[in-house]
Motif scaffolding. Sequence first.
Motif, PDB file in Angstrom:
ATOM      1  N   UNK A   1     -33.239 -13.704  44.157  1.00 38.77           N
ATOM      2  CA  UNK A   1     -32.620 -13.900  42.845  1.00 38.77           C
ATOM      3  C   UNK A   1     -33.406 -13.118  41.792  1.00 38.77           C
ATOM      4  N   UNK A   2     -32.729 -12.187  41.130  1.00 38.73           N
ATOM      5  CA  UNK A   2     -33.363 -11.460  40.034  1.00 38.73           C
ATOM      6  C   UNK A   2     -33.224 -12.271  38.756  1.00 38.73           C
ATOM      7  N   UNK A   3     -34.301 -12.317  37.969  1.00 37.62           N
ATOM      8  CA  UNK A   3     -34.252 -13.095  36.729  1.00 37.62           C
ATOM      9  C   UNK A   3     -35.372 -12.623  35.812  1.00 37.62           C
ATOM     10  N   UNK A   4     -35.335 -13.106  34.600  1.00 33.82           N
ATOM     11  CA  UNK A   4     -36.408 -12.890  33.639  1.00 33.82           C
ATOM     12  C   UNK A   4     -36.837 -14.239  33.109  1.00 33.82           C
ATOM     13  N   UNK A   5     -38.140 -14.383  32.882  1.00 31.90           N
ATOM     14  CA  UNK A   5     -38.612 -15.574  32.191  1.00 31.90           C
ATOM     15  C   UNK A   5     -38.279 -15.439  30.709  1.00 31.90           C
ATOM     16  N   UNK A   6     -38.009 -16.544  30.088  1.00 28.56           N
ATOM     17  CA  UNK A   6     -37.751 -16.520  28.646  1.00 28.56           C
ATOM     18  C   UNK A   6     -38.958 -15.919  27.934  1.00 28.56           C
ATOM     19  N   UNK A   7     -38.709 -14.857  27.158  1.00 20.42           N
ATOM     20  CA  UNK A   7     -39.783 -14.162  26.459  1.00 20.42           C
ATOM     21  C   UNK A   7     -40.333 -12.974  27.217  1.00 20.42           C
ATOM     22  N   UNK A   8     -39.977 -12.802  28.498  1.00 18.74           N
ATOM     23  CA  UNK A   8     -40.456 -11.682  29.292  1.00 18.74           C
ATOM     24  C   UNK A   8     -39.607 -10.440  28.986  1.00 18.74           C
ATOM     25  N   UNK A   9     -40.208  -9.246  28.878  1.00 24.60           N
ATOM     26  CA  UNK A   9     -39.413  -8.035  28.607  1.00 24.60           C
ATOM     27  C   UNK A   9     -38.348  -7.787  29.676  1.00 24.60           C
ATOM     28  N   UNK A  10     -37.186  -7.353  29.216  1.00 25.59           N
ATOM     29  CA  UNK A  10     -36.081  -6.947  30.083  1.00 25.59           C
ATOM     30  C   UNK A  10     -35.821  -5.467  29.795  1.00 25.59           C
ATOM     31  N   UNK A  11     -35.815  -4.654  30.812  1.00 30.87           N
ATOM     32  CA  UNK A  11     -35.583  -3.220  30.639  1.00 30.87           C
ATOM     33  C   UNK A  11     -34.089  -2.959  30.485  1.00 30.87           C
ATOM     34  N   UNK A  12     -33.730  -2.227  29.424  1.00 30.79           N
ATOM     35  CA  UNK A  12     -32.320  -1.882  29.201  1.00 30.79           C
ATOM     36  C   UNK A  12     -32.190  -0.363  29.091  1.00 30.79           C
ATOM     37  N   UNK A  13     -31.081   0.155  29.578  1.00 30.46           N
ATOM     38  CA  UNK A  13     -30.744   1.577  29.453  1.00 30.46           C
ATOM     39  C   UNK A  13     -29.331   1.684  28.909  1.00 30.46           C
ATOM     40  N   UNK A  14     -29.194   2.493  27.874  1.00 29.31           N
ATOM     41  CA  UNK A  14     -27.894   2.718  27.246  1.00 29.31           C
ATOM     42  C   UNK A  14     -27.495   4.165  27.484  1.00 29.31           C
ATOM     43  N   UNK A  15     -26.248   4.379  27.926  1.00 26.55           N
ATOM     44  CA  UNK A  15     -25.717   5.730  28.082  1.00 26.55           C
ATOM     45  C   UNK A  15     -24.483   5.873  27.202  1.00 26.55           C
ATOM     46  N   UNK A  16     -24.430   6.975  26.457  1.00 25.02           N
ATOM     47  CA  UNK A  16     -23.276   7.254  25.601  1.00 25.02           C
ATOM     48  C   UNK A  16     -22.208   7.916  26.459  1.00 25.02           C
ATOM     49  N   UNK A  17     -20.999   7.379  26.425  1.00 20.57           N
ATOM     50  CA  UNK A  17     -19.926   7.829  27.304  1.00 20.57           C
ATOM     51  C   UNK A  17     -18.716   8.274  26.501  1.00 20.57           C
ATOM     52  N   UNK A  18     -17.959   9.233  27.068  1.00 19.82           N
ATOM     53  CA  UNK A  18     -16.684   9.585  26.454  1.00 19.82           C
ATOM     54  C   UNK A  18     -15.585   8.692  27.014  1.00 19.82           C
ATOM     55  N   UNK A  19     -14.350   8.966  26.640  1.00 20.02           N
ATOM     56  CA  UNK A  19     -13.246   8.084  27.026  1.00 20.02           C
ATOM     57  C   UNK A  19     -13.030   8.045  28.529  1.00 20.02           C
ATOM     58  N   UNK A  20     -13.499   9.078  29.252  1.00 21.98           N
ATOM     59  CA  UNK A  20     -13.354   9.118  30.702  1.00 21.98           C
ATOM     60  C   UNK A  20     -14.563   8.531  31.417  1.00 21.98           C
ATOM     61  N   UNK A  21     -15.519   8.004  30.651  1.00 22.65           N
ATOM     62  CA  UNK A  21     -16.696   7.405  31.261  1.00 22.65           C
ATOM     63  C   UNK A  21     -17.770   8.396  31.640  1.00 22.65           C
ATOM     64  N   UNK A  22     -17.682   9.633  31.139  1.00 21.36           N
ATOM     65  CA  UNK A  22     -18.685  10.665  31.425  1.00 21.36           C
ATOM     66  C   UNK A  22     -19.714  10.692  30.300  1.00 21.36           C
ATOM     67  N   UNK A  23     -20.988  10.885  30.647  1.00 21.34           N
ATOM     68  CA  UNK A  23     -22.070  10.872  29.656  1.00 21.34           C
ATOM     69  C   UNK A  23     -21.875  12.010  28.655  1.00 21.34           C
ATOM     70  N   UNK A  24     -22.003  11.684  27.383  1.00 27.85           N
ATOM     71  CA  UNK A  24     -21.972  12.690  26.318  1.00 27.85           C
ATOM     72  C   UNK A  24     -23.411  13.132  26.056  1.00 27.85           C
ATOM     73  N   UNK A  25     -23.743  14.314  26.559  1.00 28.38           N
ATOM     74  CA  UNK A  25     -25.133  14.768  26.546  1.00 28.38           C
ATOM     75  C   UNK A  25     -25.638  15.092  25.144  1.00 28.38           C
ATOM     76  N   UNK A  26     -24.721  15.384  24.220  1.00 29.32           N
ATOM     77  CA  UNK A  26     -25.149  15.720  22.858  1.00 29.32           C
ATOM     78  C   UNK A  26     -25.603  14.490  22.064  1.00 29.32           C
TER      79      UNK A  26
END
Length: 907
Positions: A650-675
């Motif tokens: 079971x993957x989990x985080x303790x309350x207050x423990x850092x959670x790693x997040x990654x955000x990718x900017x996507x166009x309408x087709x779900x492809x990454x917008x590199x600019x």
Amino acid sequence: MSALFKQVLGRLKSASKGVALGLTLGCCATLAQAAATTAGTLQVLVPSQTGFSPQAYTSAKLKTVDFDTTLLTNTAGVSQGSTSATGSGGWSTTTTASPAPTGFASKFARVASGTSGSSQTQLSFTNGTGYVSFLWHLGTGDSDNTIRINLSNGDYRTLTNCPDANTTCVGGYDTVNFFQGFFNILLGLTGQVNETQSVRVVYTPPAGVLVTSVQLTAVRHQVCAFWFLCSWENRNLSIDSLSYDDNTDGAPLMSLDHVEVVASNASGLTCQNNTFKVRACANAACTTLYTKGVTGTVNFTRSDGGASRAVAYSIASGSAYSGDLSVSMPSHWGSSTTWNTAATSVPAAVASSMCAFGTLVGSSACAFTANKTGLLLSLPAGIAGDPQTLTATLVSENLFGACTSPSGSGSLTSTVTAKYGVATNTTVATLLSSGSSSTLKTLTSGSAITGLTTGVSSAVGTNTFSYADSGQVQLDVTVTGLSGTLSSLLGVKNSVVTTVVPAALKIEPVIGGNIVLTNPKLAAGGDFQLRITALNKAGAMLKNFGAEPGLGAVNLTKALLKPAGAALKNNPELAMGLISFNNGISLLTLSWDEVGSLDFVAMLADYLGSGKSVQGKLTDTVPPGLRLVPAKFGLSATPRCSATEGASNIAFAYAGQPIDVTVTALNADGVITQNYDGTAANPTDRLANSVSIATVGGANSGTLGGSPVVAAMAFANGSGSGTITYGMTNKLSAPDTVTLTASDADVNSVKNTPAVLVRSGRIKLSNAFGSEKSVLDIPIQVQYWTGKSWTASNDSCTNASVVTTGALKRKAYKSHAGAVSSAWATAASSVTLTGGVGKLTLTAPGAGKTGTVDVELDLTASGANLPWLQSLDDACGTNTVCNPKARASFGVYSPESKKTVNIRNVF
């Protein structure tokens, strides 16, 4: 020029039959005659010839595959068909060579024959193409490599690279001689001389025929030193820079129907040169112009056959009109002359040439009269809604053949009638003469309006002409009233055609069905619209625009405003529909797959042959341009902990423990917008924003802590990473599955909403008792709150690498009597912690050194840095967490230390 090309050019002199087929040969190859009856125009150009690089052809539909950045797999209108190969042969689109053949890019396409026979591949064009061109490498020692161009009428054209000159091919390479062959076989060489010459093949099929595919065949080559000592060698057929007209939209590709000789006046004069143009027509009515380039000759023959003129003309690719042709037509035996006119063309036209002398529409009436005395009209092309000067000049030829005013005195009145290129419109022109305005109505046969007065004393009359719409207007002027001694001029007439050009093209963005002029923005990859409107000088819409016969294409080009330079990571092709106008308006649907700020330029060059262009920019109406932003964000969240529970991890985080997040900017087709990037040196080119992370589900017992954002400068090539924490308001909170989302100042949509299991955790230290002569183990256990009780957390993230001896604090040393003491001490010697369970070992104080010490595990940043595992402790305050604590007792033998619960004596 290499020895190879000198030899080939020599062979061309003897290959007259190949040239007779109409092929323009720069070198090395010819058109095979077998099974080919369709001519078309075929050229083979060497590097020194114009059109080799860059190619001379231009078209709004032109696409080029360079096999490096633009591939067959990502270019519309062409695809690779069937491939057959023998032995080690085959087809490759990623071939490299050093040095590369002349004109070739770093990567190119190649068919290798192999040594067993031949290999072949076919490139097919969607819906056919009216133009195809490519670079072909012709290496010395090549064998019978063949390129076959298949046509829509079932015919084909074949280019063959042969060793000998004959009626079907011209030798394009040198054969390998006896000594080369002998040593090649002994040494295992290929027999190929290091030649890297290239040619450009250009083929345009005739009218009504399209190229459907190009077939490439590489054939193995035999080298012999003796008739019995031979070997087969691989040969390559290499091409690059494949260009064609993309016909995926199914729109008809143009062919030359006929050419028209055009003059602005219906008749001319004998005393001065008369001016003509040639326009190229793609259909019989000339409502569609041919813009793929034409050359030819206009032949003027005097009606009595006694004189002729042959004037060459050229229409550049991308235009439908030639430059001015100036032709002298002098009088003959003191009389006016009539000249019959006809034109030839290359490529050959479907129909005979036509003429339009002072008329809007061409016809077969091609006799042009040059008068000794006539009415010369001048009305230059002007801007819609901007008055122009109509000049009428009475001209006569004198005894010396020069132009002069006719003899006589008095005045005359002329009648002016008008015809319009767009006859369905109700807009009419006006003519101002002597302070009064006449309306030049849309006329029926026989109607006339008086409006032009010419004083013979100067032989020149001027009037102000104005037309508020666009298109061509024909004015027919006839001398109808006379005074004085000018009776001979009664009935003199002429016609003039003028072109009224739009003042501008206005571009406005349409988003959600509405014109948006303030901060227009839209999602990358989604469809949007541009409204293009033709305007006159006063800014009024021109209803004629788009209905003019012979109107050329309006080209729309994209200009990237942001990002610029090194900040530009990706600049994909603009997806665009066909541009067509109705009542002066075009609503064009487009799509661009990246983020950035765009400008658009609409341009119509040489409006109806006037020499004037019409254009407009989006930034003329919206100065910042159109801003494209991500359509949505992709979001991933990865907790840093997991626990084995039964058969599951079971993957989990303790309350207050850092959670790693990654955000990718996507166009309408779900492809990454590199600019979407925040790393550019110039802040104005940083298109990424700070992206906020928020909860959309769960969050029953807590909130995201601190500032849950991924910083703008963390984004590179469309992706950025950061950390967030989820803190529970009460340590005794049940596990919570928290669902996350992401947004920035422009985007409030996500492709996915990841869920993270969050548990309230703690580290529990237990009291320990033991001898002062031995080490003492303090039990450690990592626990989480189930909602009802604390239970062991068999986690993977809390271990001896994070909980170290350095995090242990010792306080309040006391003797066995309970008094504060400094007579003894202990230290942490080791930590054992696996799966959330372990012990912290203290050193032995030594014999006779007894007492107690309070130990505390420092979980703050200065210690183990595990603040999320601190414990509730009323000593720290109500509902307050602090470091876990325990007491170590040395030299105390309590029942607990002896693990004795009860003693019973039995007799």
